[in-house]
Scaffold this motif. Structure first.
Motif, PDB file in Angstrom:
ATOM      1  N   ASP A  31      32.454  44.395  29.333  1.00 37.09           N
ATOM      2  CA  ASP A  31      31.341  44.826  30.187  1.00 37.09           C
ATOM      3  C   ASP A  31      30.667  43.641  30.857  1.00 37.09           C
ATOM      4  OD1 ASP A  31      31.834  47.449  29.512  1.00 37.09           O
ATOM      5  OD2 ASP A  31      30.289  47.511  27.940  1.00 37.09           O
ATOM      6  N   TYR A  32      30.430  42.566  30.098  1.00 40.40           N
ATOM      7  CA  TYR A  32      29.775  41.374  30.649  1.00 40.40           C
ATOM      8  C   TYR A  32      30.634  40.763  31.768  1.00 40.40           C
ATOM      9  CZ  TYR A  32      28.000  36.670  31.160  1.00 40.40           C
ATOM     10  OH  TYR A  32      27.508  35.510  31.686  1.00 40.40           O
ATOM     11  N   LEU A  33      31.941  40.586  31.501  1.00 31.76           N
ATOM     12  CA  LEU A  33      32.826  39.996  32.509  1.00 31.76           C
ATOM     13  C   LEU A  33      32.950  40.888  33.741  1.00 31.76           C
ATOM     14  CD1 LEU A  33      35.656  38.579  30.219  1.00 31.76           C
ATOM     15  CD2 LEU A  33      33.846  37.295  31.360  1.00 31.76           C
ATOM     16  N   ARG A  34      32.953  42.212  33.532  1.00 31.58           N
ATOM     17  CA  ARG A  34      33.015  43.155  34.653  1.00 31.58           C
ATOM     18  C   ARG A  34      31.776  43.023  35.524  1.00 31.58           C
ATOM     19  NH1 ARG A  34      33.583  47.406  31.894  1.00 31.58           N
ATOM     20  NH2 ARG A  34      35.841  47.327  31.791  1.00 31.58           N
ATOM     21  N   ASN A  35      30.594  42.962  34.885  1.00 31.72           N
ATOM     22  CA  ASN A  35      29.335  42.831  35.635  1.00 31.72           C
ATOM     23  C   ASN A  35      29.267  41.526  36.412  1.00 31.72           C
ATOM     24  OD1 ASN A  35      28.424  45.308  34.762  1.00 31.72           O
ATOM     25  ND2 ASN A  35      27.276  44.475  33.041  1.00 31.72           N
ATOM     26  N   GLU A  36      29.870  40.484  35.868  1.00 30.13           N
ATOM     27  CA  GLU A  36      29.859  39.175  36.529  1.00 30.13           C
ATOM     28  C   GLU A  36      31.069  38.995  37.464  1.00 30.13           C
ATOM     29  OE1 GLU A  36      27.352  36.942  36.325  1.00 30.13           O
ATOM     30  OE2 GLU A  36      26.321  38.456  35.097  1.00 30.13           O
ATOM     31  N   ARG A  37      31.865  40.036  37.570  1.00 32.01           N
ATOM     32  CA  ARG A  37      33.085  40.027  38.398  1.00 32.01           C
ATOM     33  C   ARG A  37      34.044  38.900  38.007  1.00 32.01           C
ATOM     34  NH1 ARG A  37      30.915  41.996  44.293  1.00 32.01           N
ATOM     35  NH2 ARG A  37      29.860  43.803  43.466  1.00 32.01           N
ATOM     36  N   LEU A  38      34.244  38.782  36.710  1.00 38.95           N
ATOM     37  CA  LEU A  38      35.123  37.738  36.186  1.00 38.95           C
ATOM     38  C   LEU A  38      36.405  38.295  35.567  1.00 38.95           C
ATOM     39  CD1 LEU A  38      32.437  35.437  34.504  1.00 38.95           C
ATOM     40  CD2 LEU A  38      33.690  35.014  36.621  1.00 38.95           C
ATOM     41  N   LEU A  39      36.580  39.610  35.628  1.00 39.40           N
ATOM     42  CA  LEU A  39      37.821  40.188  35.106  1.00 39.40           C
ATOM     43  C   LEU A  39      38.990  39.820  36.010  1.00 39.40           C
ATOM     44  CD1 LEU A  39      36.867  43.799  33.924  1.00 39.40           C
ATOM     45  CD2 LEU A  39      37.451  41.832  32.515  1.00 39.40           C
ATOM     46  N   VAL A  40      40.144  39.651  35.419  1.00 39.33           N
ATOM     47  CA  VAL A  40      41.344  39.338  36.178  1.00 39.33           C
ATOM     48  C   VAL A  40      41.785  40.589  36.931  1.00 39.33           C
ATOM     49  CG1 VAL A  40      43.759  38.628  36.013  1.00 39.33           C
ATOM     50  CG2 VAL A  40      42.056  37.602  34.511  1.00 39.33           C
ATOM     51  N   ARG A  41      41.929  40.463  38.217  1.00 35.05           N
ATOM     52  CA  ARG A  41      42.388  41.596  39.013  1.00 35.05           C
ATOM     53  C   ARG A  41      43.898  41.708  38.887  1.00 35.05           C
ATOM     54  NH1 ARG A  41      38.579  40.280  43.947  1.00 35.05           N
ATOM     55  NH2 ARG A  41      36.769  41.491  43.305  1.00 35.05           N
ATOM     56  N   PRO A  42      44.397  42.912  38.594  1.00 36.50           N
ATOM     57  CA  PRO A  42      45.860  43.058  38.464  1.00 36.50           C
ATOM     58  C   PRO A  42      46.557  42.846  39.798  1.00 36.50           C
ATOM     59  CG  PRO A  42      44.758  45.186  38.223  1.00 36.50           C
ATOM     60  CD  PRO A  42      43.688  44.151  38.335  1.00 36.50           C
ATOM     61  N   LYS A  43      47.712  42.218  39.725  1.00 32.28           N
ATOM     62  CA  LYS A  43      48.496  42.006  40.937  1.00 32.28           C
ATOM     63  C   LYS A  43      49.199  43.295  41.307  1.00 32.28           C
ATOM     64  CE  LYS A  43      49.529  37.118  40.488  1.00 32.28           C
ATOM     65  NZ  LYS A  43      50.588  36.112  40.345  1.00 32.28           N
ATOM     66  N   ARG A  44      49.331  43.551  42.616  1.00 33.04           N
ATOM     67  CA  ARG A  44      50.078  44.719  43.074  1.00 33.04           C
ATOM     68  C   ARG A  44      51.546  44.506  42.741  1.00 33.04           C
ATOM     69  NH1 ARG A  44      48.452  46.359  49.065  1.00 33.04           N
ATOM     70  NH2 ARG A  44      50.198  47.718  48.679  1.00 33.04           N
ATOM     71  N   SER A  45      52.153  45.509  42.153  1.00 38.57           N
ATOM     72  CA  SER A  45      53.546  45.368  41.741  1.00 38.57           C
ATOM     73  C   SER A  45      54.518  46.001  42.743  1.00 38.57           C
ATOM     74  CB  SER A  45      53.734  46.008  40.364  1.00 38.57           C
ATOM     75  OG  SER A  45      53.427  47.379  40.426  1.00 38.57           O
ATOM     76  N   PHE A  46      54.045  46.371  43.918  1.00 38.88           N
ATOM     77  CA  PHE A  46      54.933  46.981  44.891  1.00 38.88           C
ATOM     78  C   PHE A  46      54.539  46.542  46.290  1.00 38.88           C
ATOM     79  CE2 PHE A  46      51.297  49.727  44.537  1.00 38.88           C
ATOM     80  CZ  PHE A  46      51.060  50.171  45.815  1.00 38.88           C
ATOM     81  N   THR A  47      55.454  46.728  47.199  1.00 41.16           N
ATOM     82  CA  THR A  47      55.210  46.451  48.605  1.00 41.16           C
ATOM     83  C   THR A  47      55.086  47.780  49.321  1.00 41.16           C
ATOM     84  OG1 THR A  47      56.489  44.409  48.473  1.00 41.16           O
ATOM     85  CG2 THR A  47      56.146  45.346  50.673  1.00 41.16           C
ATOM     86  N   LYS A  48      54.007  47.959  50.047  1.00 44.05           N
ATOM     87  CA  LYS A  48      53.785  49.226  50.744  1.00 44.05           C
ATOM     88  C   LYS A  48      54.649  49.270  52.006  1.00 44.05           C
ATOM     89  CE  LYS A  48      50.191  52.265  52.309  1.00 44.05           C
ATOM     90  NZ  LYS A  48      48.820  52.613  52.328  1.00 44.05           N
ATOM     91  N   THR A  49      55.383  50.374  52.147  1.00 40.95           N
ATOM     92  CA  THR A  49      56.274  50.499  53.308  1.00 40.95           C
ATOM     93  C   THR A  49      55.880  51.651  54.227  1.00 40.95           C
ATOM     94  OG1 THR A  49      57.804  51.865  52.029  1.00 40.95           O
ATOM     95  CG2 THR A  49      58.268  49.495  52.124  1.00 40.95           C
ATOM     96  N   THR A  50      54.874  52.427  53.857  1.00 41.71           N
ATOM     97  CA  THR A  50      54.473  53.562  54.691  1.00 41.71           C
ATOM     98  C   THR A  50      53.012  53.455  55.079  1.00 41.71           C
ATOM     99  OG1 THR A  50      56.051  54.985  53.563  1.00 41.71           O
ATOM    100  CG2 THR A  50      54.327  56.079  54.827  1.00 41.71           C
TER     101      THR A  50
END
Length: 195
Positions: A31-50
């Protein structure tokens, strides 16, 4: 330590927090890291084609009640991506819905409508029967483009598109993407269909 996960971080910090007399649970740390925007953002695992959110004309789905009964009655199209040591490449496929034969393909470095049209031209040249034909695709802007629609018209092929953003309405084309294999041979690519 870039991209360290919060669970591992909590495991590393817990003894130090306890030694300092600080009571902080794992969820509270999240919760603390989320509020401070310190959570690691997941990388997109796909390339959008549409990209189907555009102003161009979309066509009705003609395949709702139709099941192909002979070759070249319905052609389905889709774009997928292939990664190589030189980056991401885009594979445009046009497949016969009845026989599941790949009628046309084009491998390019971009998703331009002109590249997708090359796959359609190959499919039109490969046709052996002169029956009426429907071309079904998603609502991607390449398929809605004027150059693609003109090629369909000149080939006397009726356009059909998915109703919305439901990939299951173009399931055969999506499945063909999953069973096609692009093999690198020197500086060129070979398209192979897995059986």
């Amino acid at each position: 330590m870039p991209r360290i996960g919060t669970r591992k971080l909590y495991f590393l910090l817990k003894p130090k927090l306890e030694k300092a007399g600080i009571k902080l649970g794992r969820d509270a740390l999240f919760d603390y890291l989320r509020n401070e925007r310190l959570l690691v953002r997941p990388k997109r695992s796909f390339t959008k084609t549409t990209n189907s959110r555009h102003w161009m004309q979309k066509h009705p789905n003609l395949l709702k009640e139709l099941k192909p009964s002979h070759p070249e009655e319905v052609l389905v199209s889709d774009i997928t991506y292939v990664q190589s040591d030189k980056g991401v490449h885009y594979l445009s496929l046009v497949t016969d819905a009845f026989s599941r034969k790949i009628m046309g393909y084009e491998l390019s470095n971009e998703m331009k409508a002109t590249d997708v049209v090359k796959a359609l031209r190959k499919a039109i040249r490969a046709r052996q029967y002169r029956c009426s034909c429907i071309h079904h695709s998603d609502r991607g802007l390449q398929y809605c483009s004027a150059v693609y629609q003109e090629q369909l018209k000149s080939g006397d092929i009726k356009p059909s598109m998915t109703d919305g953003y439901d990939c299951y309405q173009n399931a055969l084309a999506e499945r063909v993407n999953g069973i096609c294999l692009v093999l690198k041979y020197g500086d060129s690519f070979i398209l192979s269909q897995l059986r």
